[in-house]
Enzyme design. Structure first.
Site, PDB file in Angstrom:
ATOM      1  N   GLN A   1      56.062 -31.021 -46.433  1.00 21.64           N
ATOM      2  CA  GLN A   1      55.169 -30.292 -45.773  1.00 21.64           C
ATOM      3  C   GLN A   1      55.169 -28.785 -45.326  1.00 21.64           C
ATOM      4  O   GLN A   1      54.587 -28.379 -44.113  1.00 21.64           O
ATOM      5  CB  GLN A   1      55.623 -31.646 -44.725  1.00 21.64           C
ATOM      6  CG  GLN A   1      54.252 -30.975 -43.520  1.00 21.64           C
ATOM      7  CD  GLN A   1      55.095 -31.656 -41.771  1.00 21.64           C
ATOM      8  OE1 GLN A   1      56.013 -30.728 -41.503  1.00 21.64           O
ATOM      9  NE2 GLN A   1      54.448 -33.100 -41.883  1.00 21.64           N
TER      10      GLN A   1
ATOM     11  N   ARG B   1      63.742 -28.970 -37.045  1.00 23.46           N
ATOM     12  CA  ARG B   1      62.547 -28.344 -37.791  1.00 23.46           C
ATOM     13  C   ARG B   1      61.993 -27.517 -36.554  1.00 23.46           C
ATOM     14  O   ARG B   1      62.067 -26.155 -37.417  1.00 23.46           O
ATOM     15  CB  ARG B   1      61.404 -29.565 -38.059  1.00 23.46           C
ATOM     16  CG  ARG B   1      60.384 -29.322 -38.917  1.00 23.46           C
ATOM     17  CD  ARG B   1      60.123 -30.363 -38.202  1.00 23.46           C
ATOM     18  NE  ARG B   1      58.271 -30.210 -39.522  1.00 23.46           N
ATOM     19  CZ  ARG B   1      57.325 -29.645 -38.784  1.00 23.46           C
ATOM     20  NH1 ARG B   1      57.140 -29.218 -37.228  1.00 23.46           N
ATOM     21  NH2 ARG B   1      56.649 -29.621 -39.271  1.00 23.46           N
TER      22      ARG B   1
ATOM     23  N   SER C   1      51.028 -31.946 -38.917  1.00 21.19           N
ATOM     24  CA  SER C   1      52.372 -31.552 -39.300  1.00 21.19           C
ATOM     25  C   SER C   1      53.235 -32.608 -38.481  1.00 21.19           C
ATOM     26  O   SER C   1      53.560 -33.358 -38.403  1.00 21.19           O
ATOM     27  CB  SER C   1      51.944 -29.706 -38.512  1.00 21.19           C
ATOM     28  OG  SER C   1      53.083 -29.123 -38.397  1.00 21.19           O
ATOM     29  N   LEU C   2      53.880 -31.892 -37.025  1.00 28.12           N
ATOM     30  CA  LEU C   2      55.396 -32.500 -36.355  1.00 28.12           C
ATOM     31  C   LEU C   2      54.842 -33.741 -36.368  1.00 28.12           C
ATOM     32  O   LEU C   2      55.293 -34.664 -35.719  1.00 28.12           O
ATOM     33  CB  LEU C   2      55.461 -31.734 -35.192  1.00 28.12           C
ATOM     34  CG  LEU C   2      54.127 -32.012 -33.945  1.00 28.12           C
ATOM     35  CD1 LEU C   2      55.429 -32.681 -32.737  1.00 28.12           C
ATOM     36  CD2 LEU C   2      54.601 -30.582 -33.179  1.00 28.12           C
TER      37      LEU C   2
ATOM     38  N   GLN D   1      51.238 -29.322 -33.159  1.00 21.32           N
ATOM     39  CA  GLN D   1      51.810 -27.556 -31.886  1.00 21.32           C
ATOM     40  C   GLN D   1      50.483 -27.450 -31.496  1.00 21.32           C
ATOM     41  O   GLN D   1      49.404 -27.409 -33.172  1.00 21.32           O
ATOM     42  CB  GLN D   1      52.560 -27.254 -32.780  1.00 21.32           C
ATOM     43  CG  GLN D   1      53.130 -26.163 -32.163  1.00 21.32           C
ATOM     44  CD  GLN D   1      54.689 -25.783 -32.442  1.00 21.32           C
ATOM     45  OE1 GLN D   1      55.567 -26.370 -33.356  1.00 21.32           O
ATOM     46  NE2 GLN D   1      55.205 -24.570 -31.267  1.00 21.32           N
TER      47      GLN D   1
ATOM     48  N   HIS E   1      54.513 -23.613 -42.109  1.00 20.70           N
ATOM     49  CA  HIS E   1      53.153 -24.220 -43.644  1.00 20.70           C
ATOM     50  C   HIS E   1      52.716 -23.177 -44.647  1.00 20.70           C
ATOM     51  O   HIS E   1      52.017 -22.778 -45.040  1.00 20.70           O
ATOM     52  CB  HIS E   1      52.427 -24.760 -43.071  1.00 20.70           C
ATOM     53  CG  HIS E   1      51.824 -25.846 -42.537  1.00 20.70           C
ATOM     54  ND1 HIS E   1      52.946 -27.124 -42.714  1.00 20.70           N
ATOM     55  CD2 HIS E   1      52.294 -26.039 -41.434  1.00 20.70           C
ATOM     56  CE1 HIS E   1      53.678 -28.244 -41.702  1.00 20.70           C
ATOM     57  NE2 HIS E   1      52.292 -27.592 -40.540  1.00 20.70           N
TER      58      HIS E   1
END
Length: 311
Positions: A252, A119, A94-95, A9, A203
């Site tokens: 995660q 998500r 991440s994503l 992101q 996170h």
């Protein structure tokens, strides 16, 4: 050895994918499949905006994935360079880990899009707007960032969210704690702290409700062994077992993105060539972690054609 990388992101921008879709039927197919999976005109939003809607986490996450996977699919189908033959590992920030798993055929495209929509919504809903925050610490290594986070917490959540490279770490948690940390950077030998324009504190432990939502969604999703191992954010180590990957994706959501360690581990394993698909965010980080590596960002059709000739 070579690794294919996928951005997270922050790499979204209005206009993303438009030129690729104009140039390639393969890209158009990817964007159409994602639109159908989500029941929305996501590609229209990617191409034309408005920016405020694209920035929403539930839209940004599947959009970034769709753009990255479309870029790879064009390379594979029109450039004749297949991931299974040209990459030894995949990884995503991440994503981007979902994009990497989709690219390596561990999760099909429609399922990946729906998982990221879930998500994004779950991460946004986990914390009321204004309660959480994130900040980038510039000129900070992870040890200094951890010491700062602990000093600023004062009973609230304040933790390392992203260990990006040797010079940049992102912290996440309660807004008051993050603001205290930004005010204290000089005391910890850190050059600068910058609050990030994000809608939720990703996170960190405040994301636990989102982790629970993803555990449920992933339990119902079909995961297969990836064509090549994926380096997981939370372990900075390769994974290939579907049940292990499910667990790592749940962890995660609240865990630290160990990107610096992941890239260093891939380099130590023999990777000398890193290729980023659908963005130009990871490449500078990789160069700061592995200065001797070859790093390529692939965004436009010309980039894909040049890469196909080189591979």
């Amino acid at each position: 050895m070579r690794a294919f990388l996928f951005p997270g992101q922050g790499s979204q921008v209005v206009g993303m994918g438009r030129d690729l879709a104009d140039a390639s039927a393969t890209a158009r197919e990817v964007f159409q499949e994602v639109d159908e999976a989500l029941g929305q005109h996501l590609f229209r939003l990617m191409a034309d905006g408005p920016d405020a809607d694209l920035m929403l986490t539930e839209n940004a996450q599947p959009a970034i994935m769709a753009n990255a996977v479309a870029t790879l699919r064009v390379l594979e189908r029109e450039g004749g360079a297949r991931l299974a033959e040209k990459a030894d590992f995949v990884a995503g920030h991440s994503l981007g880990e979902y994009s990497a798993l989709c690219a390596a055929q561990a999760i099909d495209l429609a399922t990946t899009a729906r998982l990221l929509k879930t998500r994004g919504r779950a991460m946004q809903a986990a914390v009321p707007v204004g309660v959480g925050a994130m900040a980038a610490l510039l000129g900070a290594d992870v040890a200094r960032a951890q010491a700062l986070a602990e000093a600023a917490a004062e009973g609230q959540v304040c933790t390392v969210a992203n260990d990006n490279d040797p010079t940049q770490v992102v912290i996440s948690g309660h807004r008051e704690a993050i603001e205290r940390a930004v005010a204290m950077v000089k005391e910890h030998g850190i050059k600068r702290g910058v609050l990030l324009p994000v809608s939720a504190p990703f996170h960190c432990a405040l994301m636990r409700p989102a982790a629970e939502a993803m555990a449920e969604a992933l339990a119902a999703a079909d995961l297969r062994p990836p064509l090549v191992p994926v380096y997981a954010n939370v372990t900075a180590a390769p994974a290939a077992d579907p049940d292990t990957i499910r667990d790592l994706l749940v962890r995660q959501v609240t865990g630290t993105v160990r990107w610096r360690e992941s890239v260093a581990a891939m380099a130590a394993a023999g990777v000398t060539d890193f290729v980023e698909f659908g963005g130009k965010v990871l490449a500078p980080m990789v160069k700061r972690i592995a200065p001797d590596a070859t790093v390529t960002s692939v965004v436009a059709m010309a980039d894909i054609e040049a890469l196909a000739k080189r591979l």
